[in-house]
Scaffold this active site. Structure first.
Site, PDB file in Angstrom:
ATOM      1  CB  THR A 160      -0.876   0.014   1.275  1.00  0.00           C
ATOM      2  OG1 THR A 160      -1.562  -1.223   1.357  1.00  0.00           O
ATOM      3  CG2 THR A 160      -1.872   1.159   1.238  1.00  0.00           C
ATOM      4  NE  ARG A 161       3.583   4.730  -4.731  1.00  0.00           N
ATOM      5  CZ  ARG A 161       4.325   4.833  -5.839  1.00  0.00           C
ATOM      6  NH1 ARG A 161       5.633   4.692  -5.771  1.00  0.00           N
ATOM      7  NH2 ARG A 161       3.779   5.073  -6.998  1.00  0.00           N
ATOM      8  CB  SER A 162      -0.281   7.153   1.553  1.00  0.00           C
ATOM      9  OG  SER A 162      -1.341   6.302   1.942  1.00  0.00           O
ATOM     10  CG  ASP A 210       8.843   2.450   3.792  1.00  0.00           C
ATOM     11  OD1 ASP A 210       7.960   2.044   4.551  1.00  0.00           O
ATOM     12  OD2 ASP A 210      10.023   2.020   3.802  1.00  0.00           O
ATOM     13  N   GLY A 248       2.970  11.373   2.765  1.00  0.00           N
ATOM     14  CA  GLY A 248       1.573  10.943   2.709  1.00  0.00           C
ATOM     15  C   GLY A 248       0.975  10.844   4.106  1.00  0.00           C
ATOM     16  CE1 TYR A 275       8.030   7.979  14.387  1.00  0.00           C
ATOM     17  CE2 TYR A 275       9.466   9.445  13.167  1.00  0.00           C
ATOM     18  CZ  TYR A 275       8.205   9.039  13.528  1.00  0.00           C
ATOM     19  OH  TYR A 275       7.107   9.700  13.040  1.00  0.00           O
ATOM     20  CE1 TYR A 293      12.052  10.408  10.823  1.00  0.00           C
ATOM     21  CE2 TYR A 293      13.805  10.387  12.451  1.00  0.00           C
ATOM     22  CZ  TYR A 293      12.826  11.071  11.764  1.00  0.00           C
ATOM     23  OH  TYR A 293      12.631  12.407  12.002  1.00  0.00           O
TER      24      TYR A 293
HETATM   25  P1  FDA Z   1       4.555   5.310   2.017  1.00  0.00           P
HETATM   26  O1  FDA Z   1       3.435   5.441   1.067  1.00  0.00           O
HETATM   27  O2  FDA Z   1       5.877   4.904   1.485  1.00  0.00           O
HETATM   28  O3  FDA Z   1       4.112   4.360   3.198  1.00  0.00           O
HETATM   29  C1  FDA Z   1       4.932   4.079   4.320  1.00  0.00           C
HETATM   30  C2  FDA Z   1       4.451   2.794   5.000  1.00  0.00           C
HETATM   31  O4  FDA Z   1       3.074   2.932   5.363  1.00  0.00           O
HETATM   32  C3  FDA Z   1       4.506   1.573   4.088  1.00  0.00           C
HETATM   33  O5  FDA Z   1       4.694   0.420   4.881  1.00  0.00           O
HETATM   34  C4  FDA Z   1       3.126   1.544   3.481  1.00  0.00           C
HETATM   35  O6  FDA Z   1       2.742   0.262   2.998  1.00  0.00           O
HETATM   36  C5  FDA Z   1       2.263   1.997   4.627  1.00  0.00           C
HETATM   37  N1  FDA Z   1       1.060   2.706   4.194  1.00  0.00           N
HETATM   38  C6  FDA Z   1       1.014   3.786   3.364  1.00  0.00           C
HETATM   39  N2  FDA Z   1      -0.257   4.182   3.219  1.00  0.00           N
HETATM   40  C7  FDA Z   1      -1.010   3.358   3.963  1.00  0.00           C
HETATM   41  C8  FDA Z   1      -2.407   3.269   4.193  1.00  0.00           C
HETATM   42  N3  FDA Z   1      -3.256   4.119   3.619  1.00  0.00           N
HETATM   43  N4  FDA Z   1      -2.875   2.285   4.989  1.00  0.00           N
HETATM   44  C9  FDA Z   1      -2.018   1.397   5.565  1.00  0.00           C
HETATM   45  N5  FDA Z   1      -0.687   1.427   5.388  1.00  0.00           N
HETATM   46  C10 FDA Z   1      -0.185   2.411   4.584  1.00  0.00           C
HETATM   47  N6  FDA Z   1       8.505  11.394   9.442  1.00  0.00           N
HETATM   48  C11 FDA Z   1       8.082  12.174  10.454  1.00  0.00           C
HETATM   49  O7  FDA Z   1       7.436  11.686  11.379  1.00  0.00           O
HETATM   50  N7  FDA Z   1       8.369  13.513  10.451  1.00  0.00           N
HETATM   51  C12 FDA Z   1       9.043  14.112   9.433  1.00  0.00           C
HETATM   52  O8  FDA Z   1       9.255  15.326   9.450  1.00  0.00           O
HETATM   53  C13 FDA Z   1       9.500  13.288   8.351  1.00  0.00           C
HETATM   54  N8  FDA Z   1      10.212  13.813   7.308  1.00  0.00           N
HETATM   55  C14 FDA Z   1      10.509  13.029   6.209  1.00  0.00           C
HETATM   56  C15 FDA Z   1      11.132  13.601   5.089  1.00  0.00           C
HETATM   57  C16 FDA Z   1      11.425  12.822   3.985  1.00  0.00           C
HETATM   58  C17 FDA Z   1      12.064  13.455   2.774  1.00  0.00           C
HETATM   59  C18 FDA Z   1      11.119  11.441   3.991  1.00  0.00           C
HETATM   60  C19 FDA Z   1      11.459  10.570   2.803  1.00  0.00           C
HETATM   61  C20 FDA Z   1      10.499  10.866   5.096  1.00  0.00           C
HETATM   62  C21 FDA Z   1      10.197  11.648   6.219  1.00  0.00           C
HETATM   63  N9  FDA Z   1       9.567  11.106   7.341  1.00  0.00           N
HETATM   64  C22 FDA Z   1       9.186  11.914   8.382  1.00  0.00           C
HETATM   65  C23 FDA Z   1       9.241   9.677   7.404  1.00  0.00           C
HETATM   66  C24 FDA Z   1       7.786   9.449   6.978  1.00  0.00           C
HETATM   67  O9  FDA Z   1       6.904   9.900   7.974  1.00  0.00           O
HETATM   68  C25 FDA Z   1       7.526   7.960   6.776  1.00  0.00           C
HETATM   69  O10 FDA Z   1       8.337   7.479   5.758  1.00  0.00           O
HETATM   70  C26 FDA Z   1       6.053   7.710   6.453  1.00  0.00           C
HETATM   71  O11 FDA Z   1       5.771   6.346   6.626  1.00  0.00           O
HETATM   72  C27 FDA Z   1       5.741   8.146   5.052  1.00  0.00           C
HETATM   73  O12 FDA Z   1       4.403   8.001   4.740  1.00  0.00           O
HETATM   74  P2  FDA Z   1       4.018   7.929   3.192  1.00  0.00           P
HETATM   75  O13 FDA Z   1       2.560   7.697   3.105  1.00  0.00           O
HETATM   76  O14 FDA Z   1       4.591   9.083   2.469  1.00  0.00           O
HETATM   77  O15 FDA Z   1       4.866   6.677   2.756  1.00  0.00           O
END
Ligand code: FDA
Length: 533
Positions: free
Chosen positions: A106-108, A112, A177, A474, A477
């Site tokens: 799953t990707r939002s 990750d 996301g 964390y 991270y």
């Molecule tokens: P992504 O879509 O990659 O999902 C991350 C994980 O959650 C995966 O295991 C995915 O399968 C699962 N997932 C996604 N959507 C879901 C859904 N709808 N239901 C169930 N599972 C789901 N963190 C923080 O706390 N504070 C910060 O300031 C930052 N800053 C930051 C900067 C940059 C440049 C990066 C690359 C990362 C951060 N992070 C962060 C870390 C960030 O919070 C962490 O990577 C999150 O999981 C990202 O969520 P996304 O939906 O973008 O990721």
């Protein structure tokens, strides 16, 4: 024969995708057929399916790959990407993936750090929530329903449209996301005042392995607890969150003071360790460190920057800092006043850009769109001068020329929220968190191992100075170095190694919740919560 029979009923896009693959049976082809037959409206689902033969497949896949380490030709790619626009699309995808033995990632927002939302070593499908991103703000009642595919920037922008004195306890980088951010806890500028993202959620819409759409009431308090910090991709798919909006003043202040080692920075960090976690909840003090060439003799030195956002004006901030941390010598010139929403632009280095830039989910933030390796630590006792010097010496290594280490102060409300309030356990007793980031550019990606090794060496060096039993980390991270499941046979014993670091004693409750909601472990990845045997 089954195929020929049904092909007349299939919408052209699905048919084209099917025909582009050899006619022998494959889980992939069966999956596509199943999707089409399972969907009430097969035309609508065909518009949100991308196979490798679709001309948009690569652009959809790459649209939110934030860590380019996982965008190489040998990175395993999904057989199919589905971008649901209706809840029935999620239901059909889960049903068909289970039936035909495909894993779902799953990707939002795609942030990750180990790419687990779009990379798997087994045949898999990516469910990308890019079309599930509405944000509905109710400023009067200080709540918002936000679909999980929205990025934080969209949330901030829509709140600001209604009110400049309301905010969400979101992260700094606006392309993150909401789905993954809250699933892993969520840490941002307001966390010492209002807690994590997960602390600020009061309801959710969620789909489980059987395709049931649940809300807080129907899922029960255990699952509602688990999804607000127990890590994404373990329990099911979060479709939306109901967020608490918190008050912020009309004017906030950001400051930054930089001093090299030659300008006494080491002594300032030693003092900061004692002071920062006790500063007012309205601040989020941190120290960002990296190496530069000294202007004095051209040799490398370290440049620590002491900074914070303050929920108030410069006139309110200066007396506090003069009384609590006079050694820093904070002056009016080091400070900038702005509105809360402008502080998001400021921290993304987008000052003077229109607010609409926050709606641009593909924009590369200064630290996004690179090749990187991240690690984290928690510090309970101040680190000695000798230990700090050892850290600085490693930051001066050649592999660390683009590395950044940040100390982020804890304290504030984090000391007052119990460790088991949500799965995020890092509360009272922490002075600060350490964020290690080593990154490199495309042309140097052939040498990626040398950078990753550097991060591992620094992490190993820090062992005596950081939290122990467990060495906490964390969850958001993500770091596969601290442990990983065997993807086929995840076991409690194996998962406990990394699980206790992320969740401490909350790990066992997460396993219990998982056992109830997904006993056959359909939603899984290298660091997903396993069911108990
Ligand atoms: P992504 O879509 O990659 O999902 C991350 C994980 O959650 C995966 O295991 C995915 O399968 C699962 N997932 C996604 N959507 C879901 C859904 N709808 N239901 C169930 N599972 C789901 N963190 C923080 O706390 N504070 C910060 O300031 C930052 N800053 C930051 C900067 C940059 C440049 C990066 C690359 C990362 C951060 N992070 C962060 C870390 C960030 O919070 C962490 O990577 C999150 O999981 C990202 O969520 P996304 O939906 O973008 O990721």
């Amino acid at each position: 024969m089954k195929f020929l029979q049904f092909s007349m009923l299939l919408p052209p896009l699905v048919l084209a995708a099917l025909l582009s693959f050899p006619m022998r049976a494959s889980p992939h082809k069966d999956f596509l057929l199943c999707l089409s037959l399972r969907s009430n409206d097969s035309t609508s689902i065909s518009n949100v399916i991308y196979t490798r033969n679709n001309s948009s497949y690569s652009s959809v896949l790459e649209s939110t790959i934030r860590n380019l380490r996982f965008n190489s030709t040998d990175t395993p790619k999904p057989l199919v990407i589905v971008t649901p626009s209706r809840t029935s699309h999620f239901q059909a995808t889960i049903y068909c993936a289970r039936k035909h033995g495909l894993q779902i990632r799953t990707r939002s927002g795609g942030h990750d750090y180990e790419g687990l939302s779009y990379v798997a070593k087994v045949p898999f499908v990516v469910v990308d929530l890019v079309n599930f991103r509405s944000v509905d703000v109710d400023a009067e009642n200080r709540v918002a329903w936000v679909q999980a595919g929205a990025i934080l920037g969209e949330v901030y922008y829509r709140i600001a449209e209604k009110s400049r004195t309301l905010a969400f306890a979101g992260g700094i980088y606006y392309t993150i996301g909401v789905g993954g951010y809250i699933s892993g806890g969520g840490f941002g500028l307001l966390f010492r005042k209002y807690g994590t993202g997960g602390d600020n959620v009061i309801d959710a819409q969620f789909i489980d392995v059987n395709g049931r759409i649940l809300n807080r009431k129907s899922m029960g308090e255990d699952l509602f607890w688990a999804i607000r910090g127990g890590g994404g991709g373990s329990f099911g798919i979060v479709l939306a969150w109901k967020l608490i909006l918190v008050p912020v003043p009309a004017t906030v202040t950001a400051f930054s003071v930089s001093r090299t080692l030659e300008q006494n920075a080491t002594q300032l960090i030693l003092q900061w360790q004692d002071i920062a976690h006790q500063l007012p909840d309205e601040m989020n003090p941190d120290v960002t460190m990296f190496s530069i060439n000294s202007t004095q003799d051209g040799r490398k030195t370290i440049l620590p920057s002491f900074s914070s956002l303050f929920l108030g004006t410069i006139d309110e901030l200066l007396p506090i800092m003069q009384q609590r941390f006079p050694q820093l010598g904070l002056s009016r010139q080091d400070c900038t006043e702005m509105s809360w929403i402008e502080s998001i632009l400021y921290y993304n280095q987008l000052q003077n850009q229109p607010l609409e830039i926050l709606l641009n989910r593909t924009f590369q933030t200064p630290v996004g769109g690179q090749y990187f390796k991240i690690k984290s630590d928690y510090v309970k006792e101040p680190i000695s001068e000798t230990a700090l010097n050892g850290l600085f010496s490693r930051l001066s290594d050649e592999e660390a020329s683009s590395a950044i280490i940040i100390f982020m102060a804890y304290g504030g409300i984090m000391d007052r929220i119990p460790e088991d309030a949500t799965p995020f356990p890092h509360r009272a007793g922490n002075l600060y968190k350490i964020y290690y980031n080593v990154n490199w550019q495309e042309q140097d990606n052939v040498n990626s191992q040398k950078y990753i090794d550097w991060a591992r060496r620094v992490y190993s060096y820090m062992t005596p100075f950081v939290s122990k039993f467990p060495r906490e980390a964390y969850a958001n991270y993500r770091d596969l170095d601290i442990g990983s499941n065997n993807v086929k046979y995840a076991s409690y014993a194996q998962a406990k190694i990394w699980g206790r670091k992320y969740f401490k004693n909350n790990f066992n409750r997460l396993v219990q919740v998982k056992t109830k909601i997904d006993p056959e472990n359909f939603f899984k990845h290298e660091q997903s919560i396993p069911p108990s045997l």
